[in-house]
Design an enzyme around this catalytic site. Structure first.
Site, PDB file in Angstrom:
ATOM      1  N   HIS A  24       8.683   9.646  -7.483  1.00 36.89           N
ATOM      2  CA  HIS A  24       8.144  10.959  -7.857  1.00 36.89           C
ATOM      3  C   HIS A  24       8.335  11.228  -9.346  1.00 36.89           C
ATOM      4  O   HIS A  24       7.427  11.698 -10.031  1.00 36.89           O
ATOM      5  CB  HIS A  24       8.856  12.036  -7.019  1.00 36.89           C
ATOM      6  N   CYS A  63      -6.430   0.889  -9.109  1.00 37.25           N
ATOM      7  CA  CYS A  63      -6.269   2.337  -9.244  1.00 37.25           C
ATOM      8  C   CYS A  63      -4.847   2.797  -8.939  1.00 37.25           C
ATOM      9  O   CYS A  63      -4.602   3.993  -8.790  1.00 37.25           O
ATOM     10  CB  CYS A  63      -7.257   3.079  -8.340  1.00 37.25           C
ATOM     11  N   ASP A 115       0.769   1.052  -2.717  1.00 29.52           N
ATOM     12  CA  ASP A 115       0.943   0.627  -1.332  1.00 29.52           C
ATOM     13  C   ASP A 115       1.006  -0.887  -1.214  1.00 29.52           C
ATOM     14  O   ASP A 115       1.739  -1.420  -0.370  1.00 29.52           O
ATOM     15  CB  ASP A 115      -0.184   1.170  -0.456  1.00 29.52           C
ATOM     16  N   GLU A 174      -4.822  -2.644  -0.119  1.00 25.85           N
ATOM     17  CA  GLU A 174      -3.483  -2.063  -0.153  1.00 25.85           C
ATOM     18  C   GLU A 174      -2.469  -2.834   0.675  1.00 25.85           C
ATOM     19  O   GLU A 174      -1.301  -2.446   0.727  1.00 25.85           O
ATOM     20  CB  GLU A 174      -3.538  -0.612   0.342  1.00 25.85           C
TER      21      GLU A 174
END
Length: 597
Positions: free
Chosen positions: A224, A531, A484, A459
């Site tokens: 985060h 991305c 991921d 992913e």
């Protein structure tokens, strides 16, 4: 205090080591002209976020209060209960105030935390304990501890919410104990924030004009804190073991490109950072389309979550959007958004970009950390490995398919009169049968499958290794979600701080999987992009191009540095960097190998 920006190239890389003593610094003038006292340099190494280097005084996060003692309450049960409830209410009000000031998705996150503090079952637990003679602080502590144990046993996703519970408990216990809530320091001059890690409530009011850099002892490149720092354009070093030994007002040099934090930096270290800042300023001033020094085009796109993020993408001269996250329309709602509401939300984004731009829409990524009441998935012991992404709409005999179909129809309607190219991709695709199912559904909704504008996210290792088969079918393109992909490759939950160091896209295993997808794209003539957060690392961006990526999507604040990094290298040089990095044994060695030569 001096602030400098470093160049994007770095000859060193983050390590997992703690502080190292490098001997006394030479006494010399600071930029303000005052002498710097002799003091041993302490160097800490972690994972750098960004490429800048800044120097400034340390300000540590307010620490959570100690565990309240289990002693009989001095006041009667009613008074203690009232004190406890008042503390919970104060925490909820503080969270909402922070959310209102921050706005956007952060407000939603903090509203969810405020609602947790007001949970009736939580209040019942506090009431029972104060009635039994516990103090307000002790009753709060024990009640939250009960939920902590419960959540910890409910699988990786719920275990990842334990940090939120711990933050709420610390704040409420502090109020009940009559001490300040833990959180950001109160400073009026710029500082370097040092913390174990940052909770959402702490980051909500983070002022990038005051916080020169973030330094945390925990976390990894997709934590985060790292994502926040990248979005705000604040240099950071995360996962730097030992940094909590730094004391307030200690001058530190935070070099994000090198992944280092130096306490009591020498004059030489400061001057080197200043020199690199000049090179960075010149390189990052470049605008226009992304391309390597030999002219190979690499589209530089922005990751966005809605229309509110578009101005920063345009200001960064992004060539469009490589990841339009659509979850903002669906979260915190008991029913899916209407067709009309979706059309408007998509069109607001599409119409902001000119002809020639590209906007890639990711369809709803439900499940795992985004459970939705109107997309029922049943009970799962490990949602991250369960029914999520595209699976949510194919499973259970297609009972949720109507939600996805409505979204595709809304995208088609919004794209009808828009100037940019509108591409659509599905998350969590593992094999060709899933990809073909999505292409069939998209074609039935009027989207341009034949024109190559319907694709998938890569992913998982499965989709990376079978990308040739997937792209050999109707799938028009693939976009690699490195967050991921790293999580599933390394078996390391991206929400779990204890394994944050494994969440490193520099790991050679991850790079080899990206290379496999890149090779499949080249063999089939289908475009491959990235991305995930990895695209925002200027050095790694060059490696990704060397592995076959021809578009990179990232936080808008990272685009200038990535554009400069690519402009300094040929495709052949990027390929050589990729080969060296992929052949390494560890993430640390891969970064070192890429930077060498």
């Amino acid at each position: 205090m001096a602030e400098v920006a470093a160049a994007e190239t770095a000859e060193t890389e983050p390590t997992e080591a703690g502080p190292t003593e490098t001997g006394p610094t030479e006494t010399g003038p600071t930029e303000a002209g005052s002498p710097r006292a002799q003091s041993p340099q302490a160097q800490f190494e972690g994972v750098g976020v960004g490429t800048a280097a800044v120097a400034g005084p340390v300000a540590r996060m307010g620490q959570p209060p100690p565990e309240p003692p289990d002693v009989p309450a001095a006041d009667d049960a009613g008074d203690e209960r009232a004190k406890a409830f008042a503390a919970l209410a104060a925490v909820a009000a503080d969270l909402r105030a922070r959310g209102a000031a921050a706005g956007g998705p952060t407000a939603d996150v903090l509203e969810a935390q405020a609602m947790m503090a007001e949970d009736p079952e939580l209040e019942d637990g506090v009431r029972a304990r104060t009635d039994a003679g516990k103090t307000a602080a002790r009753a709060i502590h024990e009640t939250f501890a009960e939920y902590h144990d419960l959540f910890s046993g409910l699988g990786d996703y719920m275990a990842g919410r334990v940090a939120d519970l711990a933050d709420l408990a610390a704040r409420a216990v502090a109020v009940a104990s009559g001490v300040p809530m833990p959180g950001l320091p109160h400073r009026t001059e710029p500082y370097v924030l040092v913390a174990a890690d940052l909770a959402p409530a702490d980051t909500a009011l983070l002022d990038p004009h005051l916080v020169l850099a973030l330094v945390t002892a925990e976390g990894g490149p997709t934590s985060h804190t790292a994502i926040l720092a990248r979005a705000l354009g604040i240099p950071a070093v995360v996962g730097a073991a030992g940094v909590l030994a730094l004391t307030d007002d200690t001058t530190v040099l935070v070099d994000a490109a090198a992944g280092t934090v130096i306490g009591h930096p020498s004059t030489e270290a400061m001057e080197a950072a200043v020199t690199r800042s000049c090179a960075a300023a010149a390189a990052s001033a470049r605008t226009g389309p992304g391309r390597t020094s030999d002219g190979t085009a690499v589209k530089l796109l922005a990751n966005i979550g809605g229309a509110a993020d578009v101005p920063s993408a345009l200001a960064a001269d992004a060539e469009g959007v490589g990841l339009f996250r659509t979850e903002f329309l669906y979260l915190d709602s008991e029913a899916p958004p209407t067709f009309e509401a979706q059309v408007k939300a998509y069109k607001d984004v599409f119409d902001a970009f000119p002809a020639g731009a590209r906007v890639v829409v990711r369809t709803l990524d439900a499940g795992a950390d985004k459970p939705l009441p109107f997309v029922p998935l049943g009970e799962e012991p490990n949602p991250a490995l369960g029914v999520r992404g595209l699976r949510a709409f194919r499973a259970f005999d297609g009972r949720n398919e109507a939600v996805l179909r409505t979204q595709l129809l809304a995208i088609r309607e919004a794209a009808g009169t828009s100037a940019p190219e509108i591409w659509v991709m599905a998350p969590m695709v593992d094999e060709i049968t899933e990809a073909e199912w999505f292409c069939d559904l998209a074609a039935g909704c009027g989207l341009d499958v034949a024109g190559g504008r319907v694709g998938i996210m890569v992913e998982t290792p499965a989709s990376a290794l079978t990308a040739g088969a997937i792209l050999g079918g109707r799938t028009g393109f693939a976009s690699i979600g490195t967050n991921d992909l790293t999580q599933y490759t390394m078996a390391a939950d991206r929400m779990l701080g204890a394994v944050g160091r494994l969440q490193d896209p520099w790991h050679p295993a991850v790079l080899k999987l990206i290379g496999a997808a890149g090779a499949a794209g080249e063999a089939t003539g289908k475009p491959i992009g990235v991305c995930g957060e990895a695209a925002a690392d200027p050095l790694l961006a060059c490696v990704l191009v060397g592995l076959g990526a021809r578009s990179l999507s990232m936080a808008p604040s990272a685009i200038a540095e990535v554009r400069a990094a690519l402009a300094a290298r040929t495709v052949a040089e990027c390929m050589a960097m990729a080969a060296r990095a992929s052949g390494a044994a560890t993430a640390r060695e891969a970064r070192r190998a890429a930077a060498a030569g």
